[in-house]
Design an enzyme around this catalytic site. Structure first.
Site, PDB file in Angstrom:
ATOM      1  N   ARG A  18      57.252  41.055  39.039  1.00  0.00           N
ATOM      2  CA  ARG A  18      56.862  40.214  40.173  1.00  0.00           C
ATOM      3  C   ARG A  18      58.076  39.587  40.849  1.00  0.00           C
ATOM      4  O   ARG A  18      58.174  39.583  42.076  1.00  0.00           O
ATOM      5  CB  ARG A  18      55.877  39.124  39.735  1.00  0.00           C
ATOM      6  CG  ARG A  18      54.515  39.694  39.362  1.00  0.00           C
ATOM      7  CD  ARG A  18      53.612  38.640  38.742  1.00  0.00           C
ATOM      8  NE  ARG A  18      54.215  38.179  37.500  1.00  0.00           N
ATOM      9  CZ  ARG A  18      54.195  36.929  37.069  1.00  0.00           C
ATOM     10  NH1 ARG A  18      53.571  35.990  37.757  1.00  0.00           N
ATOM     11  NH2 ARG A  18      54.764  36.599  35.944  1.00  0.00           N
ATOM     12  N   ASN A  36      49.941  38.945  38.611  1.00  0.00           N
ATOM     13  CA  ASN A  36      49.431  39.694  37.469  1.00  0.00           C
ATOM     14  C   ASN A  36      47.910  39.704  37.522  1.00  0.00           C
ATOM     15  O   ASN A  36      47.288  38.687  37.830  1.00  0.00           O
ATOM     16  CB  ASN A  36      49.871  39.061  36.151  1.00  0.00           C
ATOM     17  CG  ASN A  36      51.323  39.301  35.834  1.00  0.00           C
ATOM     18  OD1 ASN A  36      51.950  40.216  36.344  1.00  0.00           O
ATOM     19  ND2 ASN A  36      51.885  38.464  34.972  1.00  0.00           N
TER      20      ASN A  36
END
Length: 88
Positions: A18, A36
């Site tokens: 990320r 996520n």
């Protein structure tokens, strides 16, 4: 601006995916998010010009060094106006 939702599967959680995606997106002038999902995938919502979205998709197919990307699914979204790029 054009927008896309990417669903990235493989070893993509716990490997700085990320944060690395955010770095790439900011460099490409893309706004949106990388989060996520409970099923182990990462969702990337990206808003930017088509060339930038295509460049981000190419990067997502590789990911950062510690990741292993098995698949990237790209879904079109209606045009959107988003500010910034966040991770969650």
């Amino acid at each position: 601006m054009p927008a896309a939702r990417f669903l990235v599967s493989g070893r993509v959680q716990g490997v700085f995916f990320r944060a690395s995606t955010r770095e790439q997106a900011v460099a490409l002038g893309i706004e949106g998010h990388a989060i996520n999902l409970p099923d182990g995938r990462v969702e990337v919502m990206a808003v930017g010009d088509e060339a930038a979205l295509d460049a981000l998709e190419r990067w997502l197919r590789k990911g950062p060094p510690a990741a292993r990307v098995d698949a990237v699914e790209r879904l079109g979204l209606p045009e959107q106006a988003v500010r910034g790029f966040r991770t969650g």
